[in-house]
Design a protein around this motif. Structure first.
Motif, PDB file in Angstrom:
ATOM      1  N   LYS A 167      48.915  42.197  50.059  1.00 46.62           N
ATOM      2  CA  LYS A 167      49.011  41.681  48.692  1.00 46.62           C
ATOM      3  C   LYS A 167      49.953  40.478  48.643  1.00 46.62           C
ATOM      4  CE  LYS A 167      49.717  43.302  43.979  1.00 46.62           C
ATOM      5  NZ  LYS A 167      50.038  44.447  43.131  1.00 46.62           N
ATOM      6  N   GLU A 168      51.082  40.558  49.333  1.00 47.07           N
ATOM      7  CA  GLU A 168      52.024  39.436  49.386  1.00 47.07           C
ATOM      8  C   GLU A 168      51.397  38.247  50.108  1.00 47.07           C
ATOM      9  OE1 GLU A 168      56.357  41.625  49.567  1.00 47.07           O
ATOM     10  OE2 GLU A 168      55.108  41.660  51.366  1.00 47.07           O
ATOM     11  N   ALA A 169      50.676  38.500  51.187  1.00 47.07           N
ATOM     12  CA  ALA A 169      50.029  37.419  51.936  1.00 47.07           C
ATOM     13  C   ALA A 169      49.031  36.679  51.053  1.00 47.07           C
ATOM     14  CB  ALA A 169      49.344  37.970  53.178  1.00 47.07           C
ATOM     15  N   ILE A 199      50.913  34.480  48.547  1.00 47.61           N
ATOM     16  CA  ILE A 199      51.457  33.297  49.222  1.00 47.61           C
ATOM     17  C   ILE A 199      50.352  32.269  49.445  1.00 47.61           C
ATOM     18  CG2 ILE A 199      52.428  32.462  51.406  1.00 47.61           C
ATOM     19  CD1 ILE A 199      54.041  35.130  51.447  1.00 47.61           C
ATOM     20  N   LYS A 200      49.182  32.731  49.850  1.00 52.73           N
ATOM     21  CA  LYS A 200      48.055  31.812  50.071  1.00 52.73           C
ATOM     22  C   LYS A 200      47.645  31.128  48.771  1.00 52.73           C
ATOM     23  CE  LYS A 200      46.180  34.346  53.974  1.00 52.73           C
ATOM     24  NZ  LYS A 200      45.071  35.185  54.453  1.00 52.73           N
ATOM     25  N   LEU A 201      47.612  31.888  47.671  1.00 50.37           N
ATOM     26  CA  LEU A 201      47.243  31.298  46.382  1.00 50.37           C
ATOM     27  C   LEU A 201      48.263  30.247  45.939  1.00 50.37           C
ATOM     28  CD1 LEU A 201      46.021  34.479  44.458  1.00 50.37           C
ATOM     29  CD2 LEU A 201      44.624  32.544  45.232  1.00 50.37           C
TER      30      LEU A 201
END
Length: 50
Positions: free
Chosen positions: A15-17, A20-22
């Motif tokens: 979810k954090e990844a 971060i991508k968004l």
């Protein structure tokens, strides 16, 4: 948000990844004027290190 080399922080959950991508996609789409405005309004803060 902060940037780091992936191998320096291994405890990112999926979810954090995705978040971060968004954010990266959003920030990389900023024009020079967008960045200037974001810095002037405090939306973004430039952090320098040495």
């Amino acid at each position: 948000m902060f940037g780091f080399v992936k191998n320096r922080q291994s405890n990112i959950n999926p979810k954090e990844a995705e978040a971060i991508k968004l954010l990266a996609r959003e920030f990389l789409g900023y024009t020079d004027d967008d960045l200037k405005k974001a810095l002037e309004t405090g939306e973004l803060v430039e952090v320098s290190y040495e």
